[in-house]
Design an enzyme around this catalytic site. Sequence first.
Site, PDB file in Angstrom:
ATOM      1  N   LYS A 184      -7.787   6.157 -19.661  1.00  0.00           N
ATOM      2  CA  LYS A 184      -7.904   6.830 -20.945  1.00  0.00           C
ATOM      3  C   LYS A 184      -6.806   6.725 -21.974  1.00  0.00           C
ATOM      4  O   LYS A 184      -6.180   5.601 -22.167  1.00  0.00           O
ATOM      5  CB  LYS A 184      -8.537   8.216 -21.008  1.00  0.00           C
ATOM      6  CG  LYS A 184      -9.742   8.254 -19.838  1.00  0.00           C
ATOM      7  CD  LYS A 184     -10.940   7.626 -20.171  1.00  0.00           C
ATOM      8  CE  LYS A 184     -11.789   7.607 -19.034  1.00  0.00           C
ATOM      9  NZ  LYS A 184     -12.316   8.808 -18.330  1.00  0.00           N
ATOM     10  N   TYR A 235     -15.793  16.953 -16.223  1.00  0.00           N
ATOM     11  CA  TYR A 235     -16.340  15.648 -16.451  1.00  0.00           C
ATOM     12  C   TYR A 235     -17.303  15.173 -15.251  1.00  0.00           C
ATOM     13  O   TYR A 235     -17.155  15.664 -14.084  1.00  0.00           O
ATOM     14  CB  TYR A 235     -15.122  14.742 -16.345  1.00  0.00           C
ATOM     15  CG  TYR A 235     -15.273  12.972 -15.761  1.00  0.00           C
ATOM     16  CD1 TYR A 235     -15.543  12.665 -16.963  1.00  0.00           C
ATOM     17  CD2 TYR A 235     -15.271  12.401 -14.493  1.00  0.00           C
ATOM     18  CE1 TYR A 235     -15.896  10.887 -16.959  1.00  0.00           C
ATOM     19  CE2 TYR A 235     -15.487  11.103 -14.528  1.00  0.00           C
ATOM     20  CZ  TYR A 235     -15.706  10.319 -15.625  1.00  0.00           C
ATOM     21  OH  TYR A 235     -15.983   8.988 -15.558  1.00  0.00           O
ATOM     22  N   ASP A 262      -6.770  18.737 -14.787  1.00  0.00           N
ATOM     23  CA  ASP A 262      -7.109  17.438 -15.311  1.00  0.00           C
ATOM     24  C   ASP A 262      -6.558  17.385 -16.753  1.00  0.00           C
ATOM     25  O   ASP A 262      -7.020  17.931 -17.833  1.00  0.00           O
ATOM     26  CB  ASP A 262      -8.539  17.204 -15.226  1.00  0.00           C
ATOM     27  CG  ASP A 262      -9.098  15.771 -15.777  1.00  0.00           C
ATOM     28  OD1 ASP A 262      -8.318  15.054 -16.598  1.00  0.00           O
ATOM     29  OD2 ASP A 262     -10.113  15.464 -15.356  1.00  0.00           O
ATOM     30  N   ARG A 290       0.861  -1.427  -0.184  1.00  0.00           N
ATOM     31  CA  ARG A 290      -0.223   0.171   0.097  1.00  0.00           C
ATOM     32  C   ARG A 290       0.876   1.252  -0.157  1.00  0.00           C
ATOM     33  O   ARG A 290       0.583   2.191  -0.916  1.00  0.00           O
ATOM     34  CB  ARG A 290      -0.899   0.078   1.025  1.00  0.00           C
ATOM     35  CG  ARG A 290      -1.685   1.302   1.280  1.00  0.00           C
ATOM     36  CD  ARG A 290      -2.947   1.382   2.035  1.00  0.00           C
ATOM     37  NE  ARG A 290      -3.058   0.322   3.160  1.00  0.00           N
ATOM     38  CZ  ARG A 290      -2.726   0.732   4.216  1.00  0.00           C
ATOM     39  NH1 ARG A 290      -2.146   1.764   4.399  1.00  0.00           N
ATOM     40  NH2 ARG A 290      -2.896  -0.305   5.012  1.00  0.00           N
TER      41      ARG A 290
HETATM   42  C1  LIG Z   1     -12.842   9.541 -17.078  1.00  0.00           C
HETATM   43  C2  LIG Z   1     -12.262  10.568 -16.560  1.00  0.00           C
HETATM   44  C3  LIG Z   1     -12.294  10.895 -15.366  1.00  0.00           C
HETATM   45  C4  LIG Z   1     -12.564   9.908 -14.225  1.00  0.00           C
HETATM   46  O1  LIG Z   1     -11.586   8.905 -14.260  1.00  0.00           O
HETATM   47  P1  LIG Z   1     -11.866   7.170 -14.031  1.00  0.00           P
HETATM   48  O2  LIG Z   1     -10.555   6.873 -14.269  1.00  0.00           O
HETATM   49  O3  LIG Z   1     -13.092   6.933 -14.798  1.00  0.00           O
HETATM   50  O4  LIG Z   1     -12.193   7.394 -12.381  1.00  0.00           O
HETATM   51  C5  LIG Z   1     -11.969  12.145 -14.918  1.00  0.00           C
HETATM   52  N1  LIG Z   1     -11.768  13.266 -16.021  1.00  0.00           N
HETATM   53  C6  LIG Z   1     -11.759  12.889 -16.977  1.00  0.00           C
HETATM   54  C7  LIG Z   1     -11.707  14.146 -17.990  1.00  0.00           C
HETATM   55  C8  LIG Z   1     -12.292  11.913 -17.804  1.00  0.00           C
HETATM   56  O5  LIG Z   1     -12.431  11.571 -18.987  1.00  0.00           O
END
Ligand SMILES: *Cc1c(COP(=O)(O)O)cnc(C)c1O
Length: 379
Positions: free
Chosen positions: A195, A98, A170, A46
């Site tokens: 992604k 998001y 982000d 962890r």
């Molecule tokens: C998918 C996404 C998230 C969330 O991520 P997860 O891996 O699904 O928890 C946050 N910000 C953006 C822009 C995303 O496309």
Amino acid sequence: MKFNTKVIHGGQSHEPSTGAVNVPVFFTSTFAQKSPGIHSGYEYSRAANPTRQALEDSLASIENGAKGLAFSSGLAATDCVLKLLNVGDEIIACNDLYGGTYRMFTKMFEKYQLKFHFADFTNIKNVEEKINEKTKLIWIETPTNPLMKLADIKAVADLAKGKNILIAVDNTFATPYIQKPLDLGADIVMHSATKYLGGHSDVIAGALITKNLELGEQLHFIQFAGGGILSPMDSYLVLRGIKTLALRMQKHSENGFEIAKYLENHPKVDRVFYPGLKSHPQHELAQKQMRESGGMVSFTFKSGKKEDAVKFLEQIKIFTLAESLGGVESLANHPAMMTHASIPAEKRLEAGITDDLVRLSVGIEDVEDLIEGLEKGFV
Ligand SMILES: *Cc1c(COP(=O)(O)O)cnc(C)c1O
């Protein structure tokens, strides 16, 4: 080291005991100690695991940061950042976020008395007027999901200078191949590594990268204490994905641009949202802040009808109708009914997420096949 080299070698070394060129998947929860407290640098997975460590070092390298952290999801990474804050602190965030980020902010953290202000970041004045002495975090998403609005990262960072406000970006849509928020003045970069970083739609993962080590250590403490770490196997998959990030982003961007142009010239299409198009209201900022425009393209229909969007999504070929984005295969999504359904309808419309809006994650297939597949949706 330049970027194409960094994605393969950044922060990486051969495994010391065997010389294995690829980092092994260290399936272990714990590590032997010679004497109480005398260990190899690893105690319990962890806190740290060698496979996750290799990924975290790669993340820090490709984002030009001091420390990388890998989480069990993108939202677990965001959750960790929010836990830096105290009761009464205020946050300013984009109003076109998001959906899951918006849900976390409003449904989870408002009850801990954090106050969120949502603003349209395309005009920096909207951000400036919400800053006060309680502001502790500005959360930027650029390009935004799904409307591909841009925020000028450097301009926002300049606003916050000397005010003890953290800037978090982000960077999921752009990836460090396209834009480097830490170089533009941000303190933290967040990724849904699910992604583009992972890139193959085979893992849920998240990441944080910090500009300075001290903030990185604070976040590591929260991650260690809270427990939202990424597993060794999933760390391996993301690390493997990152090795082809530069190649993939180049192709995603090429195909994204071709599809955006095709849609812009289509008689049934009204608006196309893509930073690489001259018609994008912030095309100039895109050229300044982004190296390419990526693979995300959204558009609306001339008819303005939800039924046309639904029919399109049922009929298209090659593109799969599914949530998520950033994989090698092309996906299509209806934000209002799928990814952004957790945002109340009136808030959605206010932000411009209409019922005839379709979002495409353009993959790295041959673009002629992709266009043929989309054309089937318009008949
Ligand atoms: C998918 C996404 C998230 C969330 O991520 P997860 O891996 O699904 O928890 C946050 N910000 C953006 C822009 C995303 O496309």
